[in-house]
Design an enzyme around this catalytic site. Structure first.
Site, PDB file in Angstrom:
ATOM      1  N   GLU A  87       0.780  -1.196  -0.163  1.00 12.11           N
ATOM      2  CA  GLU A  87      -0.015  -0.033  -0.143  1.00 12.11           C
ATOM      3  C   GLU A  87       0.688   1.311   0.021  1.00 12.11           C
ATOM      4  O   GLU A  87       0.346   2.335  -0.415  1.00 12.11           O
ATOM      5  CB  GLU A  87      -0.979  -0.065   1.227  1.00 12.11           C
ATOM      6  CG  GLU A  87      -1.801  -1.305   1.123  1.00 12.11           C
ATOM      7  CD  GLU A  87      -2.999  -0.740   0.137  1.00 12.11           C
ATOM      8  OE1 GLU A  87      -3.435   0.246  -0.085  1.00 12.11           O
ATOM      9  OE2 GLU A  87      -3.184  -1.589  -0.629  1.00 12.11           O
ATOM     10  N   SER A 469     -45.634 -32.507  41.384  1.00 16.26           N
ATOM     11  CA  SER A 469     -44.752 -32.995  42.466  1.00 16.26           C
ATOM     12  C   SER A 469     -43.495 -32.878  42.822  1.00 16.26           C
ATOM     13  O   SER A 469     -42.913 -33.131  43.736  1.00 16.26           O
ATOM     14  CB  SER A 469     -45.084 -34.775  42.313  1.00 16.26           C
ATOM     15  OG  SER A 469     -46.348 -34.807  42.363  1.00 16.26           O
TER      16      SER A 469
END
Length: 838
Positions: A87, A469
Site C-alpha cells: 500500500e 410433585s
C-alpha cells in the site's frame, strides 16, 4: 538573445511565484473547516465483545463490526511489512503524501483519458487513515487536496507507529472483518503471529478489493495479487529471495469455519447478552471489546442439548406424524424444485428430501444435491398420521402407509454413506434443561427449547410453569423441621376439603387412583403420593411451607392454600434447580450465575462474581491444569488458583464460605436421602441404571400439561421441564417419569461418565439406623431391603407407631393400630417425634 533569456527567466519566476501563491491560497482555502485531526490521538475503535466458556473456548461475539484490536507492539513485523509493501512503500520516509507516487498516478490518468477508466490515486497509509476517519470516499481533486492537508497534520501530531496501528486495526478486509486481527481469524483461523509470509501477503492484497479475492471464483486473481505483494516485499528488502519463492509456492487455503470449536449454546448466550446489556448498556456490549468468562462447561452443555433434543423428539414421535413440509404436484425437475424449498426453523441440522417412490419395505427419496437414499420401514413405524391430536388411519404396516411420492420431508443420515435415512419432524412440544454446580450456583449448561431458530423464548428462565410433585420435597422439609421423621406414618386415604361458597369439595387423588393406608413419609416422596402430601400440609399448616418456598427461592409469594402443596404455584426451571441445589449442598444459599468475570479491552477486570477476600493471596496464577471429570465440580466456587504467601508452595489459601445457612443440614440430608430413594425404588427408578449415587423428584401436573424431573448427584444438579408453550395435555399415560426422566438419564449418563461414584455427604449430628423403607420400622437382622436412615438423635422409631389421620373435619394424630380413628394428640415438636403416623 540575452533579453529573450531574461524575459523567459522573469516569466518563469513570475509563473512560479503565481503558482506558489495560488497553491498557498488553495491550501489556506481548503484548510478552512477541516475535521479535527487531533481526535485520532484518542483512537478508540469499536471492538467486538467476546464471550468464552469456562475453559476458554469462544462461545459468541457481540459486535456492530467484527474487529480484534491489536496494539502496534503485538503486530508481527512481517505483517506490517506486507501492508507497507502493498500500500505505501515509502511510508516511513514521506510526510503524509508521497509526491512521486502522486505524479506517477497523474501521468497514468492522463494516458487513460478517453478510455472511460476510473481515475487512480496514490494514497498513502496516512491518507487512507484520513479518509476512513475524517473524510468521505468521494473521488474528486478537492477531496484529495483536503486529504493531503490532513495527512500532513496527522504526521505532525503522532508518530508513524501510531498511524500504522490505527490503519491495521481499522481497515476493512472483507468477509465482515475490520482490522488485520479479525481478518487473520476469518480467513485462516489464526492469530497474527501465526500467519505465514504468504498469508500476510494475501491479507495485504485485500484493501484493493476486499470483497473479491476471498471468493472461490476469483482464486487465480487472488493468488496473482498475493504473489505481487510477495514480490514487492522481496524488492523492498523485507524478505529474502528464498522466502519469497517459498511463499509463492504455498497454496492459498482458507480455514473451514463450519466445524469451528465454538461452543453452541444459544439460550445460554442470550441470557449472558441480556445480563451484559443490563450491566454496561448496548453501546459497550457491541463496541466495547469486553472479554467475558462465563460459567459454561462445553461438555456438559453438549450433553444437555443432545439429551433435551432427543427427549423432545422421542415424545413427539409417540404423538404421531403431522405431515410433510410441502408437496410437489410433479416430480419433473425435482432437484431444482427442492432447492427452492426453505428449511423450516428448527430443521437446520437435517436435510430436505422429496419422496420419489414408496414401496412396502422402504421409500426412495431425493436430496437437494441430486443424491438419493432410502427411508426403511423401521424408521417409519412411528409415523402414524395424526390430526387434532388424535391418530387417524391404521398403524404403519408398510412404508407407503407413511409417505407418498411428491411429499417433501426432513431426513437425517443413519450411516456415513447417507444411503439409509431416518424420517424427522420438528416437535411442537418444548422444554428446558438447566445444569448447575450446586455448591456455587454456577450454571454449567442451559437449553431453553428445541431450537433458538424457532424461538428465543427461554423456557428455563422465562417460562413460569407449575412444578407439580417436584415441589413436594419442600413440603416434606417443612414437616421435618416441625419434628416429623422419614419414618413417620401418614394416612394415605381419600381426602376431601369443603371449599365453601358453593364450590363443592376438593378431593385430591393419587396418580394411580389408589390408596395405600398408613405410609412412611419416605414412601410418600418415593411414590409421589398426593393425598399424603395434602394431609401433611394441612396438619403443619401452609405458613412453614410458604416460608421454605421463599427461603429456597422457588416462589417469593406462594399462596397459603393446600393446592400449592401439590405444586400449583408457578416457578421456573432455573429457580427450582437452584432450590434442589440448596438441598444437596447442605442447605446453603446460592444464587444462579452465568458470568464469572468481565474484562475491558485493556485487560482490566471490571466485574467478578466471586468477590470474597482471599487472605494471604500473593499472585494470581492460571487455573490448575489437572483434569476434572465431567460433572465433578469443586466445592469452593470456581476462581483462579492463587499462590499463597505461605512457605509451602502447594498450600492453598483459605477462602471464607459466606453462603447463608437457610436450613438445618440434618433435615436437609434427610430429604436428600429420601430423594435418593426416588431413584432407587420410586418414580425415578430408571436412573438407577447409571450406577452412580443420584437423587431427585418427578413432577406431573393435571392432565399431564407439565412434566418435570429435578435432581442431583453430590456435585451436579439438573432440572428438566417438558410441555407445550400453550399448555395442553401431553397424553393420558404421560408423566414426568415417562418424559423427563429419560432426558435426565441421557444427560446424567454423559455428564457423569468419568465422575467417581461419590456418595452423598452426611452432616454431623445424625443417628443412622437400619430400617425397613416400606414400613419405617427398624429392620430385622439380615433383612435384604433394609437401608440406613438418618434421624436426629431421640427421634428414631421405637415401639408402637401412631398415624397422622385426617378427613373432612381436619387432621390429627391417631394412636393404636394404623388407620384406627381412636383419638388425636397434639402436634409433635422437634426432638419428640417417635415415628408416628400423620
Amino acid at each position: 538573445m540575452n533579453r529573450v533569456v531574461k524575459g523567459l527567466l522573469v516569466a518563469s519566476v513570475s509563473l512560479g511565484v503565481l503558482g506558489m501563491a495560488a497553491a498557498g491560497g488553495a491550501w489556506v482555502y481548503f484548510s478552512k473547516e477541516l475535521p479535527d485531526h487531533t481526535t485520532l490521538a484518542n483512537y478508540n475503535p469499536s471492538v467486538a465483545t467476546r464471550v468464552h466458556a469456562g475453559d476458554g473456548r469462544l462461545v459468541a461475539e457481540f459486535a456492530s463490526e467484527r474487529r480484534v484490536f491489536v496494539p502496534f507492539a503485538a503486530i508481527p513485523k512481517r505483517v506490517t511489512s506486507a501492508f507497507i509493501s502493498a500500500e505505501d512503500q515509502n511510508f516511513y520516509t514521506h510526510h503524509g503524501v508521497d509526491w512521486f507516487a502522486v505524479l506517477r498516478a497523474q501521468l497514468q490518468n492522463v494516458k487513460n483519458i478517453g478510455q472511460g477508466r476510473r481515475p487512480i490515486g496514490a494514497s498513502t497509509i496516512t491518507q487512507q487513515v484520513t479518509r476512513i476517519f475524517l473524510l468521505s470516499n468521494e473521488v474528486s481533486y478537492v477531496r484529495k487536496i483536503k486529504e493531503a492537508i490532513l495527512a500532513g497534520r496527522i504526521e505532525d501530531a503522532m508518530g508513524k507507529d501510531k498511524i500504522i496501528e490505527i490503519y491495521m486495526n481499522e481497515i476493512f478486509l472483507g468477509n465482515r472483518a475490520y482490522g488485520v486481527g479479525a481478518a487473520a481469524l476469518n480467513y485462516f483461523n489464526k492469530s497474527m503471529d501465526e500467519l505465514t509470509i504468504a498469508e500476510a501477503a494475501f491479507l495485504a492484497s485485500l484493501p484493493k478489493a476486499p470483497d473479491r479475492y476471498y471468493r472461490e471464483r476469483h482464486r487465480d486473481a487472488a493468488i496473482a495479487r498475493r504473489n505481487y505483494v510477495i514480490g514487492r516485499m522481496e524488492e523492498d528488502g523485507y524478505i529474502t529471495r528464498e522466502e519469497a519463492e517459498a511463499a509463492r509456492a504455498e497454496p492459498l487455503n482458507f480455514a473451514d469455519r463450519s466445524n469451528d470449536s465454538n461452543v453452541r449454546a444459544d439460550y445460554f448466550v442470550e441470557e449472558v447478552r441480556r445480563e451484559l446489556a443490563k450491566l454496561y448498556g448496548e453501546q459497550t456490549l457491541y463496541a466495547g471489546g469486553l472479554s467475558v468468562r462465563t460459567t459454561l462447561d462445553p461438555d456438559i452443555q453438549a450433553a444437555a442439548s443432545t439429551a433435551l433434543r432427543n427427549g423432545l423428539l422421542a415424545y413427539d414421535r409417540r404423538d404421531g406424524w403431522r405431515g410433510p413440509i410441502t408437496r410437489f404436484d410433479s416430480l419433473d425437475g425435482w432437484q431444482e424444485q427442492l432447492e427452492d424449498v426453505r428449511t423450516p426453523p428448527g430443521g437446520e441440522e437435517w436435510d430436505l428430501a422429496v419422496v420419489l417412490s414408496a414401496g412396502a419395505d422402504a421409500v426412495e427419496v431425493g436430496l437437494a444435491d441430486g443424491s438419493k437414499g432410502q427411508i426403511p420401514l423401521s424408521e417409519l413405524k412411528w409415523a402414524r398420521k395424526v390430526k387434532d391430536g388424535k391418530f387417524v388411519g391404521p398403524s404403519i404396516q408398510k412404508a407407503s402407509d407413511a409417505l407418498s411420492p411428491g411429499e417433501v420431508v426432513l431426513v437425517e443420515p443413519l450411516d456415513e454413506k447417507a444411503s439409509s435415512l431416518g424420517l424427522r419432524q420438528i416437535p411442537e412440544v418444548q422444554g428446558a434443561l438447566v445444569a448447575m454446580d450446586p455448591h456455587t450456583g454456577r450454571v454449567l449448561a442451559m437449553s431453553g427449547g428445541f431450537s433458538a431458530r424457532i424461538s428465543v423464548f427461554n423456557r428455563a428462565t422465562q417460562a413460569y410453569r407449575q412444578p407439580g410433585s417436584a415441589f413436594k420435597p419442600f413440603v416434606y422439609l417443612a414437616a421435618l423441621d416441625q419434628g416429623f421423621t422419614p419414618s413417620t406414618l401418614v394416612l394415605d386415604a381419600p381426602f376431601a376439603l369443603d371449599q365453601g361458597g358453593g364450590l363443592g369439595k376438593w378431593k385430591p387423588s393419587n396418580y394411580t387412583e389408589k390408596y395405600y393406608g398408613p405410609t412412611p413419609l419416605r414412601v410418600g416422596i418415593e411414590k409421589s403420593r398426593n393425598v399424603m402430601t395434602v394431609r401433611l400440609a394441612q396438619y403443619i399448616g401452609m405458613e412453614p411451607i410458604v416460608d421454605v418456598a421463599r427461603r429456597f427461592g422457588i416462589k417469593d409469594d406462594l399462596q397459603p392454600t393446600l393446592s400449592m402443596a401439590l405444586g400449583a404455584g408457578e416457578t421456573t426451571v432455573l429457580r427450582l434447580t437452584a432450590a434442589y441445589s440448596m438441598l444437596v449442598n447442605g442447605g446453603r444459599k446460592i444464587d444462579p450465575s452465568f458470568i464469572d468475570r468481565v474484562q475491558d479491552k485493556a485487560g482490566k477486570t471490571v466485574y467478578r462474581h466471586d468477590m470474597r477476600d482471599c487472605a494471604g493471596c500473593q499472585t494470581v496464577l492460571p487455573v490448575a491444569a489437572a483434569p476434572v471429570p465431567a460433572g465433578t465440580v469443586p466445592v469452593q466456587p470456581a476462581a483462579p488458583a492463587v499462590a499463597p504467601v505461605a512457605a509451602d508452595p502447594n498450600a492453598l489459601p483459605l477462602i471464607p464460605d459466606l453462603r447463608e445457612q437457610i436450613a438445618d443440614p440434618r433435615t436437609v440430608y434427610q430429604i436428600v436421602s429420601m430423594l435418593e430413594g426416588v431413584v432407587q425404588r420410586g418414580t425415578g427408578v430408571r436412573l438407577r441404571e447409571i450406577g452412580k449415587p443420584l437423587a431427585g423428584k418427578t413432577g406431573t401436573t393435571n392432565d399431564a400439561m407439565d412434566a418435570w424431573f429435578v435432581g442431583f448427584s453430590p456435585d451436579l444438579a439438573v432440572g428438566i421441564f417438558v410441555g407445550y408453550d400453550q399448555p395442553r395435555s401431553m397424553g393420558d399415560h404421560e408423566s414426568g417419569s415417562t418424559i423427563a426422566v429419560p432426558i435426565a438419564k441421557d444427560f446424567m449418563s454423559a455428564a457423569l461418565k468419568d465422575a467417581p461414584a461419590t456418595p452423598f455427604r452426611v452432616p454431623p449430628g445424625l443417628q443412622l439406623v437400619r430400617i425397613d423403607p416400606e414400613t419405617g420400622k427398624p429392620a430385622s437382622p439380615g433383612q435384604r431391603n433394609a437401608i440406613w436412615e438418618g434421624f436426629i438423635p431421640g427421634t428414631e422409631p421405637k415401639g408402637q407407631q401412631g398415624v397422622l389421620d385426617g378427613g373432612d373435619a381436619g387432621a390429627g394424630f391417631v394412636q393404636g393400630q394404623p388407620g384406627q380413628p381412636t383419638g388425636t394428640t397434639p402436634q409433635p415438636t422437634v426432638g419428640t417425634g417417635t415415628g408416628g403416623v400423620y
